[in-house]
Design an enzyme around this catalytic site. Sequence first.
Site, short mmCIF file in Angstrom:
data_model
loop_
_atom_site.label_atom_id
_atom_site.label_comp_id
_atom_site.label_asym_id
_atom_site.label_seq_id
_atom_site.Cartn_x
_atom_site.Cartn_y
_atom_site.Cartn_z
N GLY A 1 0.75 -1.25 0.00
CA GLY A 1 0.00 0.00 0.00
C GLY A 1 0.77 1.29 0.00
N CYS B 1 -15.49 4.83 -27.51
CA CYS B 1 -16.74 5.57 -27.63
C CYS B 1 -17.38 5.87 -26.28
CB CYS B 1 -17.71 4.79 -28.50
SG CYS B 1 -16.91 4.21 -29.99
N GLU B 2 -16.68 6.48 -25.38
CA GLU B 2 -17.26 7.00 -24.14
C GLU B 2 -16.47 8.23 -23.72
OE1 GLU B 2 -17.26 4.47 -20.75
OE2 GLU B 2 -17.59 2.70 -21.97
#
Length: 422
Positions: A239, A346-347
């Site tokens: 982490g 396509c976004e």
Amino acid sequence: MDHFQYQSGALCAERVAIADIARAVGTPFYVYSSATLTRHYQVFQEALAGMDHLICYAMKANSNQAVLRLMANLGAGMDVVSGGEYARAIAAGVPGERIVFSGVGKTADEMRMALAGGVRQFNVESEPELLALDAVAREMGLCAPITIRVNPDVDAKTHAKIATGKSENKFGIPIARAREAYAQAAALEGVKVVGIDVHIGSQLTELAPYEAAFTKVAELCELLRADGHDIRRLDLGGGLGIPYERSNSLPPLPLDYGAVVRRTLGHLGCEIEIEPGRLIAGNAGLLVAGVTYVKQGEGRNFLILDAAMNDLLRPAMYDAYHEIIPVVEPEAGVETRPIDIVGPVCETGDTFARQRAMPPLAAGDLVAFRTAGAYGAVMASEYNTRPMIPEVLVQGDQFAVVRARPSLEEIINRDSIPLWLA
Ligand SMILES: *Cc1c(COP(=O)(O)O)cnc(C)c1O
């Protein structure tokens, strides 16, 4: 620190020009530096020097076989979170006794695979998992070494999607219930308690949450020992964060993290395991893309790349920032202009950066995303039937394709048409 620098105006990976790799493999592609991977492993070795320890690379960050082999050759263990990752670690030459099995949803098949092939320990995350593992191990005539992952209820102060140590997260057993869970484990014949596990989240930029969690683990260790458990190993998870954005303050150094480990847990005489992923692989990789078009919109311009969200999901998924630099070094003092850097998918989510200050670029130019070695290639998909992009490993003046770009035929032939449609 990494090994991606401009040399005579050309961005290089160690001593290989990025443009040369682009000519050989085409864009987009990932490129990793062996020297950087090695350096990051050694930094953790130095941080824990003098303490009995094992660095178990969290391979979900980057699980390419070549990366795993390099880590295995350095002596690293692995932290795996699926049967697939376990198989990859074994295939890369990691001995079972150096593989730690984490994850909240281990299936009986995954447990069987790891018990048959050898495993250092399972980090058990719930009472039902404890009972399932006990049953599988007894059925095989074996005894599974375990730690129990405790959830210390500390705020890791990171992105909500990658915080794992709060009581509302799905991970681990609440630390308040740990003694009961250990007592339950001690009564089972198929498992043997060897330690305690904790992992509070990813991309941590402060040490205080670690300090809080490790202090709770130290208290628990003493309690469990008083209860008669043989606690000799502490798995502290991973982490530690990395600098994605250079203008931000730097995340803590592994050396300072090591000092926290020493201060909070050093007196217990336990073997320490850590599971860094991002810090090992993140700055060891670039995503290199070509500029397809420069498009003028209404009030803003767009740099349309040949890489997209399916190749590097982090900006769309976590609003992550990646530094994006030209492969040809801009001349000193060249004027930058804000531009949106996007992919062809396509976004609207397929946006890497909004209004990023960039020097002038034209179609055909190359750009590199820094800090793309972790959670890059492993999270890629073939959305929009865009082939998985190749991965390249550099060492000194050599480079090799370590995963080739599949052909469209290979992709299409993975599907099949049922007889009733034939
Ligand atoms: C993801 C994960 C890691 C690695 O986290 P990084 O932020 O990449 O260091 C380590 N341990 C466990 C259990 C994990 O789920």
